[in-house]
Design a protein around this motif. Structure first.
Motif, PDB file in Angstrom:
ATOM      1  N   HIS A  84       0.966  -1.421  -0.017  1.00  0.00           N
ATOM      2  CA  HIS A  84      -0.066   0.061   0.094  1.00  0.00           C
ATOM      3  C   HIS A  84       0.801   1.126  -0.162  1.00  0.00           C
ATOM      4  CE1 HIS A  84      -3.449  -2.242   0.797  1.00  0.00           C
ATOM      5  NE2 HIS A  84      -2.749  -3.084   1.501  1.00  0.00           N
ATOM      6  N   SER A  85       1.870   1.317  -0.693  1.00  0.00           N
ATOM      7  CA  SER A  85       2.697   2.457  -0.708  1.00  0.00           C
ATOM      8  C   SER A  85       2.107   3.724  -1.151  1.00  0.00           C
ATOM      9  CB  SER A  85       4.015   2.459  -1.612  1.00  0.00           C
ATOM     10  OG  SER A  85       3.622   2.511  -2.993  1.00  0.00           O
ATOM     11  N   TYR A  86       2.649   5.098  -0.912  1.00  0.00           N
ATOM     12  CA  TYR A  86       1.987   5.993  -1.169  1.00  0.00           C
ATOM     13  C   TYR A  86       1.705   6.320  -2.957  1.00  0.00           C
ATOM     14  CZ  TYR A  86       1.349  11.339  -1.877  1.00  0.00           C
ATOM     15  OH  TYR A  86       0.843  12.398  -2.268  1.00  0.00           O
ATOM     16  N   ASP A  87       2.628   5.893  -3.633  1.00  0.00           N
ATOM     17  CA  ASP A  87       2.827   5.838  -4.959  1.00  0.00           C
ATOM     18  C   ASP A  87       1.818   5.171  -5.586  1.00  0.00           C
ATOM     19  OD1 ASP A  87       4.601   7.916  -5.278  1.00  0.00           O
ATOM     20  OD2 ASP A  87       6.280   7.026  -6.101  1.00  0.00           O
ATOM     21  N   ALA A  88       1.748   3.982  -5.007  1.00  0.00           N
ATOM     22  CA  ALA A  88       0.839   2.718  -5.599  1.00  0.00           C
ATOM     23  C   ALA A  88      -0.704   3.353  -5.577  1.00  0.00           C
ATOM     24  CB  ALA A  88       0.793   1.538  -4.827  1.00  0.00           C
ATOM     25  N   TYR A 118      -1.015   5.958  -8.299  1.00  0.00           N
ATOM     26  CA  TYR A 118      -1.113   5.380  -9.429  1.00  0.00           C
ATOM     27  C   TYR A 118      -2.735   5.311  -9.830  1.00  0.00           C
ATOM     28  CZ  TYR A 118      -0.992   1.907 -13.153  1.00  0.00           C
ATOM     29  OH  TYR A 118      -1.056   0.897 -14.239  1.00  0.00           O
ATOM     30  N   TRP A 119      -3.190   4.202  -8.710  1.00  0.00           N
ATOM     31  CA  TRP A 119      -4.445   3.406  -8.956  1.00  0.00           C
ATOM     32  C   TRP A 119      -5.726   4.859  -8.985  1.00  0.00           C
ATOM     33  CZ3 TRP A 119      -6.475  -0.126 -10.911  1.00  0.00           C
ATOM     34  CH2 TRP A 119      -7.638  -0.683 -10.482  1.00  0.00           C
ATOM     35  N   LYS A 120      -5.394   5.865  -8.214  1.00  0.00           N
ATOM     36  CA  LYS A 120      -6.405   7.166  -8.305  1.00  0.00           C
ATOM     37  C   LYS A 120      -6.241   7.596  -9.500  1.00  0.00           C
ATOM     38  CE  LYS A 120      -7.825   7.887  -3.790  1.00  0.00           C
ATOM     39  NZ  LYS A 120      -6.887   7.820  -2.560  1.00  0.00           N
ATOM     40  N   LEU A 179       1.644   6.327 -17.724  1.00  0.00           N
ATOM     41  CA  LEU A 179       1.369   6.402 -16.273  1.00  0.00           C
ATOM     42  C   LEU A 179       2.312   5.187 -15.572  1.00  0.00           C
ATOM     43  CD1 LEU A 179      -0.195   8.642 -15.005  1.00  0.00           C
ATOM     44  CD2 LEU A 179      -2.022   6.945 -14.576  1.00  0.00           C
ATOM     45  N   ASP A 180       2.279   4.118 -15.984  1.00  0.00           N
ATOM     46  CA  ASP A 180       3.080   2.980 -15.823  1.00  0.00           C
ATOM     47  C   ASP A 180       4.508   3.311 -15.693  1.00  0.00           C
ATOM     48  OD1 ASP A 180       0.888   1.393 -15.847  1.00  0.00           O
ATOM     49  OD2 ASP A 180       1.222   0.388 -17.793  1.00  0.00           O
ATOM     50  N   GLU A 195      -4.728  -6.100  -5.135  1.00  0.00           N
ATOM     51  CA  GLU A 195      -3.738  -5.290  -5.296  1.00  0.00           C
ATOM     52  C   GLU A 195      -2.700  -5.525  -6.421  1.00  0.00           C
ATOM     53  OE1 GLU A 195      -2.339  -1.435  -3.444  1.00  0.00           O
ATOM     54  OE2 GLU A 195      -3.947  -2.495  -2.991  1.00  0.00           O
ATOM     55  N   SER A 196      -2.435  -6.705  -6.535  1.00  0.00           N
ATOM     56  CA  SER A 196      -1.345  -6.948  -7.608  1.00  0.00           C
ATOM     57  C   SER A 196      -1.860  -6.904  -8.807  1.00  0.00           C
ATOM     58  CB  SER A 196      -0.937  -8.425  -7.211  1.00  0.00           C
ATOM     59  OG  SER A 196      -1.587  -9.511  -7.694  1.00  0.00           O
ATOM     60  N   VAL A 197      -3.169  -7.264  -9.047  1.00  0.00           N
ATOM     61  CA  VAL A 197      -3.557  -7.392 -10.395  1.00  0.00           C
ATOM     62  C   VAL A 197      -3.670  -5.642 -10.962  1.00  0.00           C
ATOM     63  CG1 VAL A 197      -4.802  -9.359 -10.404  1.00  0.00           C
ATOM     64  CG2 VAL A 197      -5.988  -7.189 -10.019  1.00  0.00           C
ATOM     65  N   ARG A 198      -3.645  -4.705 -10.133  1.00  0.00           N
ATOM     66  CA  ARG A 198      -3.875  -3.412 -10.235  1.00  0.00           C
ATOM     67  C   ARG A 198      -2.428  -2.685 -10.990  1.00  0.00           C
ATOM     68  NH1 ARG A 198      -7.676  -1.084  -5.512  1.00  0.00           N
ATOM     69  NH2 ARG A 198      -9.329  -2.141  -5.765  1.00  0.00           N
ATOM     70  N   TYR A 199      -1.409  -3.451 -10.639  1.00  0.00           N
ATOM     71  CA  TYR A 199      -0.284  -2.858 -11.164  1.00  0.00           C
ATOM     72  C   TYR A 199       0.438  -3.744 -11.921  1.00  0.00           C
ATOM     73  CZ  TYR A 199      -1.335  -0.298  -7.082  1.00  0.00           C
ATOM     74  OH  TYR A 199      -2.091   0.502  -6.350  1.00  0.00           O
ATOM     75  N   PRO A 200       0.916  -3.337 -13.255  1.00  0.00           N
ATOM     76  CA  PRO A 200       1.295  -4.175 -14.471  1.00  0.00           C
ATOM     77  C   PRO A 200       2.632  -4.861 -14.168  1.00  0.00           C
ATOM     78  CG  PRO A 200       0.679  -2.173 -15.323  1.00  0.00           C
ATOM     79  CD  PRO A 200       0.435  -2.116 -13.821  1.00  0.00           C
TER      80      PRO A 200
END
Lengths: 87, 593
Positions: free
Chosen positions: A4-8, A11-13, A78-79, B579-584
């Motif tokens: 749950h890092s801040y950057d993650a 990114y999701w937002k 973004l990735d 969580e893991s499926v959300r990040y490539p």
């Protein structure tokens, strides 16, 4: 990318914002211009019919293509920006 | 050379290409068989998705449906393309990151439940099987029409061809044959359309021709069409629909259903990276749009052509004499797709709207005054595409191409559906439940056997279609929209939805949707068991059974949300999975587990 890092979270937002914006356009051109708002657009003629008819039979499809490529392009950038892209 | 020989040459030639591809693309592992090795280029995959998606219905019937109902059938155009926006943003990239082989596998893992996986398998099999019966029947019809063989015989030939490349090559064979099939079908569709557009409007691009000026009359082509058909009592081509709500929900059901159909989703598992899954969706829609932007142009131009064929001197003058009918009408009369009955025995072809409950009753009086005794020409809607080359006076090889194109559309979709069914059986049922310790070689064999059995079952049902086969749109899209799509989406976008919530959601969405369909169409489609007649007056709020899938999806979301929040939250490892499926990063190749 771990936990749950801040950057993650950022990114999701950012992804959710992009999806939300895209889906508003998606709904506007098809359900809006193509169907519900068509009577309001009937004053705008286009090649023998009205703008709503054009959106229902062509405009919405062309917009969908643009939306997907725009989304893919923005997300792939973004990735990289957040360092979650694949090598 | 006779037309029959040309058709044989085109169809035989295309089949030979498919079989050569199959021999080249033989599957060596389950990974080859389920996801084509996972290294398909996004543009290649986009083309394969195009062929996978565009069925015999898209190729042969859609333009005819649009020609008959005009603006109202825009729901199909928007619905069958708009789903790709949902796929690209809500499902495909994350499911690719998850990196497994089947759709039920994600549902089973994410909701840590074998029951959830089983529900997904059942939904997948019912939706895909309904869909595949239509494709097999379509292939049989195309064979009998162009190659003069009995339709059951045609069906068996089609099944043998699919058998060769899908049992040998699995997804790998199917992917590359679908690319070839896409090329065949898009050429076959667009070539006659370009010529018709040139003849009527002078514009070589049909999609632009649709909004151009009709050369003969100097009017915009849609104006001309509206005028000609309202002259003989039909409602305007561009007329609005009675219920906006129903059209919105029908379009939404088709969109969500498209995004939830497993045979489309699994195609996204074949690309190397998450970024490629996103690009793939865009390319797929480009390739699909080439046909979908052409279809409405073909529809209106072919309908105008038909009207001017019957009324060569305008609708105010008398229609054409039966003995003067053009050659293509004579040829298609033989097949029974065009039928003429001289009701008033004047030797002319009166074609008009004689249904008294439709708008234009003022016209009924006029028709009687002119001595017309009812509509005399019955034209099957498939004619709009099938007879296009002859209407436009194109050479025989274009007709051969249409034959090969119709078959390509049916075969490619059938193969994709059969793979979705067989992988659900060998991977989700056999490896997932019955025999988890099975080796890769053993599973590959099981996958091949499941494929072979699925083909035999589909062929049998194609030859003896059960009552529900005609209800493809209601059933397949209703199930995909109300059960699979919401479960997949919630699995990715919510960490809170747990096993009980997901199962309760899927089952209630499914039961709600099927019940609404069964009330109007008969319980389990058994004739005579419908509770209410399937007419707009009986529909709740004017919502047709075809449009109910979208409401079913809402029921699914709502029930899952309420039930999940009333029960325990999912275990930590499941939240980490989400969580893991959300990040490539780290998707690697689609892998076995």
């Amino acid at each position: 990318m771990s936990g749950h890092s801040y950057d993650a979270e950022k990114y999701w937002k950012a992804n959710l914002r992009l999806i939300f914006g895209s889906l508003i356009v998606w709904a506007l051109v098809s359900y809006g211009f193509g169907i519900v708002l068509r009577p309001m657009l009937s004053g705008i003629p286009i090649g023998g019919t009205d703008l709503g008819f054009w959106f229902a039979q062509q405009g919405s499809i062309l917009t969908f293509i643009a939306l997907i490529f725009h989304y893919a392009w923005r997300m792939n950038r973004l990735d990289k920006q957040f360092g979650v892209d694949e090598e | 050379m006779s037309q029959f020989a040309i058709n044989i040459m085109f169809v035989g030639g295309s089949f030979l290409i498919y079989i050569l591809i199959a021999v080249w693309a033989k599957a060596g592992s389950t990974k080859d068989f389920y996801v084509a090795g996972g290294g398909v280029h996004p543009i290649t995959n986009g083309m394969a998705i195009g062929a996978d998606w565009m069925s015999a219905a898209s190729f042969i019937s859609m333009a005819g449906i649009i020609a008959a109902s005009g603006y109202a059938s825009s729901a199909y155009l928007m619905g069958w393309t708009g789903g790709y926006v949902l796929l690209a943003m809500l499902l495909a990239p994350y499911l690719r990151k998850f990196g497994k082989f089947t759709v039920p596998e994600f549902i089973g893992d994410r909701f840590y439940s074998k029951q959830a996986r089983l529900v997904a398998v059942i939904c997948l099999i019912v939706a895909s099987l309904t869909y595949v019966i239509g494709q097999m029947a379509g292939a049989g019809v195309a064979f009998s029409r162009f190659l003069e063989v009995d339709s059951t015989m045609g069906l068996i030939i089609a099944a043998v061809v699919i058998f060769i490349y899908s049992v040998l090559g699995g997804m790998k064979g199917i992917t590359y044959t679908q690319v070839a099939q896409y090329c065949v079908l898009i050429l076959a569709y667009t070539i006659p359309a370009v010529f018709i557009s040139l003849q009527l409007t002078g514009n070589p691009i049909p999609a632009l021709g649709l909004f151009s000026t009709h050369l003969d009359s100097g009017m915009p082509i849609l104006d001309k069409l509206n005028q000609v058909i309202t002259d003989v009592g039909f409602s305007e081509y561009s007329a609005d629909v009675d219920s906006h709500l129903n059209m919105v929900l029908f379009t939404l059901t088709l969109m969500i259903g498209t995004a939830g159909l497993p045979h489309v989703i699994i195609r996204f598992f074949t690309v190397p990276k998450v970024a490629d899954a996103r690009w793939s969706a865009g390319w797929a829609l480009v390739f699909i749009a080439l046909l979908y932007l052409t279809a409405p142009a073909v529809a209106s131009m072919a309908r105008l052509n038909l009207m001017t064929t019957v009324y060569p001197d305008g609708t105010a003058a008398e229609p054409i004499r039966y003995e003067d009918r053009p050659q293509w009408v004579k040829e298609w009369e033989v097949t029974g797709l065009i039928k003429y009955v001289d009701k008033n025995e004047d030797g002319r072809i009166q074609m008009y709207n004689d249904a008294s409950d439709e708008p234009g009753t003022a016209f009924q009086a006029e028709a009687e005054a002119r001595g017309w005794k009812g509509n005399e020409l019955d034209v099957n809607r498939d004619i709009i595409v099938l007879a296009n080359p002859e209407i436009a006076n194109l050479p025989g090889w274009v007709i051969g191409l249409i034959a090969a194109g119709g078959l390509a559309a049916a075969l490619s979709t059938a193969a994709g559906l059969l793979l979705a069914i067989s992988s659900a059986i060998s991977h989700d049922l056999i490896k997932g439940s019955i025999n988890p310790g099975i080796t890769d070689r053993g599973e590959l064999l099981a996958a091949r056997i499941s494929m072979a059995v699925a083909i035999v079952v589909a062929t049998y049902l194609g030859a003896n279609p059960p009552g529900f086969a005609a209800q493809v749109v209601a059933l397949a899209f209703g199930i995909a929209a109300a059960s699979l799509f919401p479960a997949l989406m919630m699995g990715i976008f919510s960490k809170r939805i747990n096993n009980i919530g997901a199962i309760a959601g899927m089952l209630s969405g499914l039961v709600f949707t099927l019940s609404y369909i069964f009330v109007y169409k008969g319980w389990f489609f058994i004739p005579g068991t419908a509770n209410l007649a399937d007419t707009p007056a009986n529909w709740v709020l004017g919502i047709s059974p075809l449009s109910i899938g979208a409401i079913g999806a809402l029921v699914n979301f709502a029930v899952a949300f309420v039930v999940a929040n009333a029960t325990d939250e999912p275990p930590v490892e499941i939240q980490e999975l989400v969580e893991s499926v959300r990040y490539p990063r780290g998707a690697g190749q689609a892998q076995d587990h």
